[in-house]
Scaffold this motif. Sequence first.
Motif, PDB file in Angstrom:
ATOM      1  N   GLY A   1     -11.788  -3.887  28.933  1.00 16.69           N
ATOM      2  CA  GLY A   1     -10.603  -4.457  27.991  1.00 16.69           C
ATOM      3  C   GLY A   1     -10.853  -5.720  28.145  1.00 16.69           C
TER       4      GLY A   1
ATOM      5  N   TYR B   1     -16.787  -2.206  22.409  1.00 19.86           N
ATOM      6  CA  TYR B   1     -16.233  -0.953  22.277  1.00 19.86           C
ATOM      7  C   TYR B   1     -17.318  -0.055  22.902  1.00 19.86           C
ATOM      8  CZ  TYR B   1     -14.724   3.374  19.777  1.00 19.86           C
ATOM      9  OH  TYR B   1     -14.156   4.500  19.429  1.00 19.86           O
TER      10      TYR B   1
ATOM     11  N   ARG C   1     -14.690   3.679  27.412  1.00 17.90           N
ATOM     12  CA  ARG C   1     -13.228   3.179  26.465  1.00 17.90           C
ATOM     13  C   ARG C   1     -12.333   2.818  27.457  1.00 17.90           C
ATOM     14  NH1 ARG C   1     -14.217   6.550  21.957  1.00 17.90           N
ATOM     15  NH2 ARG C   1     -16.383   6.103  21.488  1.00 17.90           N
TER      16      ARG C   1
ATOM     17  N   MET D   1      -9.221   0.305  25.989  1.00 15.06           N
ATOM     18  CA  MET D   1      -9.446   0.104  24.531  1.00 15.06           C
ATOM     19  C   MET D   1      -8.207   0.185  23.953  1.00 15.06           C
ATOM     20  SD  MET D   1     -11.606  -0.065  22.243  1.00 15.06           S
ATOM     21  CE  MET D   1     -10.429  -0.449  20.640  1.00 15.06           C
TER      22      MET D   1
ATOM     23  N   ASN E   1      -8.412   7.779  20.559  1.00 14.36           N
ATOM     24  CA  ASN E   1      -7.827   6.493  21.393  1.00 14.36           C
ATOM     25  C   ASN E   1      -6.541   6.380  20.794  1.00 14.36           C
ATOM     26  OD1 ASN E   1      -9.505   4.689  23.188  1.00 14.36           O
ATOM     27  ND2 ASN E   1      -7.944   3.443  22.086  1.00 14.36           N
TER      28      ASN E   1
END
Lengths: 445, 228
Positions: free
Chosen positions: A128, A144, A148, A151, B83
């Motif tokens: 991140g 990306y 993840r 993320m 997500n």
Amino acid sequence: MNAPMKPVHRTLPRYSATFDPHTISEIQRAAATGIYDIRGGGAKRKVPHFDDLLFLGASISRYPLEGYREKCGTDVVLGSRFAKKPIRLKIPVTIAGMSFGSLSGQAKEALGRGASLAGTSTTTGDGGMTEEERGHSSILVYQYLPSRYGMNPKDLRRADAIEIVIGQGAKPGGGGMLLGQKISPRVAKMRTLPEGIDQRSACRHPDWTGPDDLEIKIEELREITDWEKPIYVKIGASRPYYDTALAVKSGADVVVLDGMQGGTAATQEVFIENVGLPILAAIAPAVRALQDLGMHRKVQLIVSGGIRSGADVAKALALGADAVSIGSAALIALGDNDPALEAEYQKLGTTAGAYDDWHEGLDPAGITTQNPELAARLDPVLAGRRLANYLAVLTLEAQTIARACGKSHVHNLEPEDLVALTMEAAAMARVPLAGTSWIPGQTGL
Amino acid sequence: MPSFDLAAAPLRDLNQALHALPETTNETHWVIDNPGGKHAIACGLDAPITVEVNGHVGYYCGGMNARATIRVSGNAGVGVGENMMSGEIRISGDASQAAGATAHGGLLVIDGNASARCGISMKGVDIVVKGSIGPMSAFMAQAGNLVVLGDAGEALGDSIYEAKLFVRGSVASLGADCIEKPLGPEEIEALEGVLAKAGLEDVAASDFRFYGSARGLYHFHVDNADAY
């Protein structure tokens, strides 16, 4: 009275080329521990590289520009294909993605400071975005990644570009392993995992299964960010022609191509040294893919993996790249493997210049660590200045070479400015062997 | 109640209109007609609004959703709620692969079945599937709850971290490092909370079996090599 000793005729100890001291020590270590060696950094074996190319400075048939007097441009625009807000850099050298977790907060801040001073971008990594790097990076690319970790759509929107990471040059096809000793409470929270456990980073994106899905994934990211931000696609160099073509087909604005000399936070030594292509061998097929699709210079190409000097920068650009990216060299500029810390490197069983156990979190330079005491050793302002100086030198060197080749912009360098010193380099880079007009394998892909 | 016809106007206009809503908008209930299986419908929302989609959606519907409630009267393609950070997504039909992949929060309810890799790398989301789920679901799942009223396919929870998996029906097989654990008071409380959020108060938590990480692979050791 003793008899005089007869001279003893012994041969000098001779190491095997196959079982050299390093190989023997690896076998012994493997037998003792039962685990393969994990380390950071990139390939250490010698592979064909930019050193095997030379520039043909101008004389009669080409006309040089005056050094220090005649302008040689270095600016670059990335993401001009679809994005409403392309990236505009002053120099064609960017900072590669490196994670907070792998690097300390101070190191990320220093990278941001140095890159911003030089007018270029930095890139996040697995785990991140941190305030250290967003706050100090005037242009920030948000990775990306398959894992993840961390993320967050808010960070996606705070970024200036998005880089979909498919693979890394150090480990095409491989995931990552951040060992538990570097999982501080902050890193654990960012990654939604318990403290202190080994963290695997996936080798593939969990919600798509191939190039057709990648196209839809890129569309999703564009929709989320209202088509403003350039979408980069980063690939590890292994099948650069086809992977570049598929990235372009999927809608990438920029392709990032990482050769096997590119670094990693922590991966198996056997992977680093035995998987992937040297960047020298990967650029020409990637450029050919762009040319075949009519997209060269429309979809920009960033290459990375062992870039060290302005000559490397100039050679990559001459082969058709639009920019290069540096990771390991940037860390060295910050202070990685500083000889002033030799005594501490020796305590770790290594020496300045060879330290690569970044995953252990014991970096005396305070760069590849989450230990607060070690991390505090790195002054982000001073380290940022050192990085900015280094970036300036890379740029000045590339300009010097470009002028000598008669170019008023570094992007005007071309394969015709290059020759190869070896047949291997000539074949890989698709430039003639020095003194000849012969390009081995010219008719191949 | 604003409406949007995706047969007549481009998806990009819809998403940009939804993204542009101010925090204090009165346009809190949107209706989308003729989705036609388009991808990335209502993705990247970050407002406390309700979006009703009348029909089937393609990939990544509600991707990275935050705060919004999205209801789909139909089936969903790959990666619905990908997500997601918060909010709620409800699918009245079936969902394809990777439903709720990598989602950090919020609630995803699928009335029908979900295909392979449901909840893959989930990071805190609550997922409720009223039907069954396919193989490799909750692979590398890190946090959150996956509740399945039907059956689970092979390799459930492979390489799982701290996510909690509740299955009422059968499990074809468990993946590496995933084990059945006792359904204790703490798990029942968590499960009842998720069921209540999904509107399933009449489903008994005690009917479920609970699966989670054996935590045997949290540190690499050569003696575990067979598991990798």
